[in-house]
Design a protein around this motif. Structure first.
Motif, PDB file in Angstrom:
ATOM      1  N   PHE A   1      -9.935  -2.891  -0.190  1.00 52.53           N
ATOM      2  CA  PHE A   1      -8.516  -4.013  -0.086  1.00 52.53           C
ATOM      3  C   PHE A   1      -8.762  -4.658   0.847  1.00 52.53           C
ATOM      4  CE2 PHE A   1      -7.119  -2.959  -5.088  1.00 52.53           C
ATOM      5  CZ  PHE A   1      -7.700  -3.492  -5.291  1.00 52.53           C
TER       6      PHE A   1
ATOM      7  N   GLY B   1      -9.709   5.175  -9.570  1.00 62.79           N
ATOM      8  CA  GLY B   1      -8.555   5.103  -9.038  1.00 62.79           C
ATOM      9  C   GLY B   1      -7.304   3.941  -9.487  1.00 62.79           C
ATOM     10  N   LEU B   2      -8.051   2.529  -9.705  1.00 66.51           N
ATOM     11  CA  LEU B   2      -6.942   2.137 -10.952  1.00 66.51           C
ATOM     12  C   LEU B   2      -7.236   2.285 -12.232  1.00 66.51           C
ATOM     13  CD1 LEU B   2      -9.510  -1.423 -10.683  1.00 66.51           C
ATOM     14  CD2 LEU B   2      -7.315  -0.862  -9.537  1.00 66.51           C
TER      15      LEU B   2
ATOM     16  N   ILE C   1      -9.218   2.653  -2.316  1.00 63.28           N
ATOM     17  CA  ILE C   1      -8.376   0.944  -2.844  1.00 63.28           C
ATOM     18  C   ILE C   1      -8.080   0.822  -2.037  1.00 63.28           C
ATOM     19  CG2 ILE C   1      -6.834   0.317  -4.514  1.00 63.28           C
ATOM     20  CD1 ILE C   1      -7.671   2.368  -6.711  1.00 63.28           C
TER      21      ILE C   1
ATOM     22  N   TYR D   1       1.161  -1.134   0.213  1.00 57.43           N
ATOM     23  CA  TYR D   1      -0.295  -0.008   0.077  1.00 57.43           C
ATOM     24  C   TYR D   1       0.360   0.881   0.572  1.00 57.43           C
ATOM     25  CZ  TYR D   1      -3.762  -3.378   1.410  1.00 57.43           C
ATOM     26  OH  TYR D   1      -4.388  -4.286   1.247  1.00 57.43           O
TER      27      TYR D   1
ATOM     28  N   SER E   1      -4.166   4.864 -11.580  1.00 58.62           N
ATOM     29  CA  SER E   1      -3.036   4.234 -11.761  1.00 58.62           C
ATOM     30  C   SER E   1      -2.072   3.496 -12.461  1.00 58.62           C
ATOM     31  CB  SER E   1      -2.901   3.014  -9.969  1.00 58.62           C
ATOM     32  OG  SER E   1      -2.005   2.736 -10.057  1.00 58.62           O
TER      33      SER E   1
ATOM     34  N   ALA F   1      -7.059   6.761  -4.231  1.00 62.47           N
ATOM     35  CA  ALA F   1      -6.712   5.615  -4.247  1.00 62.47           C
ATOM     36  C   ALA F   1      -6.542   5.194  -2.468  1.00 62.47           C
ATOM     37  CB  ALA F   1      -4.873   6.166  -3.876  1.00 62.47           C
TER      38      ALA F   1
ATOM     39  N   TYR G   1     -15.564   4.263  -6.945  1.00 65.83           N
ATOM     40  CA  TYR G   1     -14.345   4.731  -6.669  1.00 65.83           C
ATOM     41  C   TYR G   1     -13.116   3.934  -7.199  1.00 65.83           C
ATOM     42  CZ  TYR G   1     -16.634   7.729  -4.283  1.00 65.83           C
ATOM     43  OH  TYR G   1     -17.592   8.929  -3.503  1.00 65.83           O
ATOM     44  N   LEU G   2     -13.032   2.893  -7.172  1.00 59.62           N
ATOM     45  CA  LEU G   2     -12.006   1.672  -7.433  1.00 59.62           C
ATOM     46  C   LEU G   2     -11.907   2.151  -8.872  1.00 59.62           C
ATOM     47  CD1 LEU G   2     -13.778  -1.486  -6.280  1.00 59.62           C
ATOM     48  CD2 LEU G   2     -11.290   0.011  -5.268  1.00 59.62           C
TER      49      LEU G   2
END
Length: 281
Positions: free
Chosen positions: A202, A273-274, A198, A154, A277, A195, A269-270
């Motif tokens: 996770f 964020g991905l 995420i 992380y 990234s 992020a 949001y996931l």
């Protein structure tokens, strides 16, 4: 106005077929679990997705097999504490590596990443001895307190996001008198919210489904998390010599549904964020 026809290429067809196969492969176990949780004992493993006989009493029997509600509450508490602590601590360390310039920064960051190469089995006994010395065995503290020191994966993930924030924003805030903690709280955290979500989701999922730590540290039933409680239910069936897999499947479904709900609400949001990234990578 003439409507334009969309040309379907062979490549598109292949991609759709692959996505369909992958979707079925991922969804099938959940559908099978839902079906098995509604079947009588003799039909659990008949591999029919539509039960011949629906037995709703399985979900009633779950509550008689153990304090399931208490286990769900314990899992929620532990998962939330693990997620919030690792998110905050990892973000703080990642911001330090991303913003500050100091000697041996690369070496220290490499040492942090190297801890991911260390198998958990290697540190299992020393970590247990530490918690035992502190008097926290048979409590829920060891299930989440280690996250106060962050997670290498992380930290790496969040550092990449922090590096994507224009440094000029931080310098402008410094000119306005903002301190380092203010930079972290008012600029870095809000801009890297996807992020952080995420990391939170996770870790919450990882803690929710973790069996090893509760198995090592918990002995008292009232402190059990849901995975530890499920194991106790199955062990009780083994001792009695009569396996009620329909009850185990119903309990497993109850343990699975909360995470499905969390991922459903955090899906946007996931994905954001991905996507960010991937762009920064």
């Amino acid at each position: 106005m003439i409507a334009r026809l969309r040309v379907v290429t062979p490549g598109t067809v292949v991609r759709l077929l692959l996505l369909t196969v992958a979707s079925v492969a991922f969804v099938y176990p959940l559908v099978w679990l839902v079906s098995a949780s509604l079947k009588p004992k003799t039909e659990v493993f008949d591999n029919k997705l539509v039960p011949d006989h629906v037995q709703w009493s399985n979900f009633v029997e779950v509550w008689n097999a153990g304090p399931v509600l208490q286990w769900l509450i314990n899992s929620t508490l532990v998962a939330f504490m693990a997620a919030i602590t690792v998110t905050i601590s990892s973000a703080a360390v990642a911001f330090g590596f991303a913003y500050f310039r100091f000697r041996l920064r690369g070496v220290l960051f490499g040492l942090v990443l190297s801890t991911m190469m260390l198998p958990g089995a290697v540190t299992m006994i020393p970590v247990y001895l530490i918690w035992n010395k502190l008097g926290f065995v048979d409590t829920q503290v060891p299930l989440w307190a280690a996250n106060l020191f962050g997670s290498a994966f992380y930290i790496f993930l969040l550092r990449q996001f922090f590096l994507g924030v224009p440094r000029e924003l931080f310098e402008a805030a410094r000119i306005d008198g903002c301190g380092f903690f203010g930079l972290f709280r008012r600029i870095a955290l809000p801009l890297c919210r996807p992020a952080l979500i995420i990391v939170f989701v996770f870790e919450m999922q990882a803690s929710w489904s973790d069996l090893m730590k509760p198995l090592i540290y918990l002995q008292t039933e009232q402190y059990f998390t849901m995975p530890r409680g499920l194991k106790q239910i199955i062990d009780a069936f083994a001792l009695s010599g009569e396996y009620h897999w329909e009850i185990a499947m119903a309990a497993t479904l109850l343990a699975t549904v909360p995470m499905i709900v969390v991922f459903a609400f955090a899906q946007r949001y996931l994905l954001d964020g991905l996507a960010l990234s991937a762009k920064q990578g």
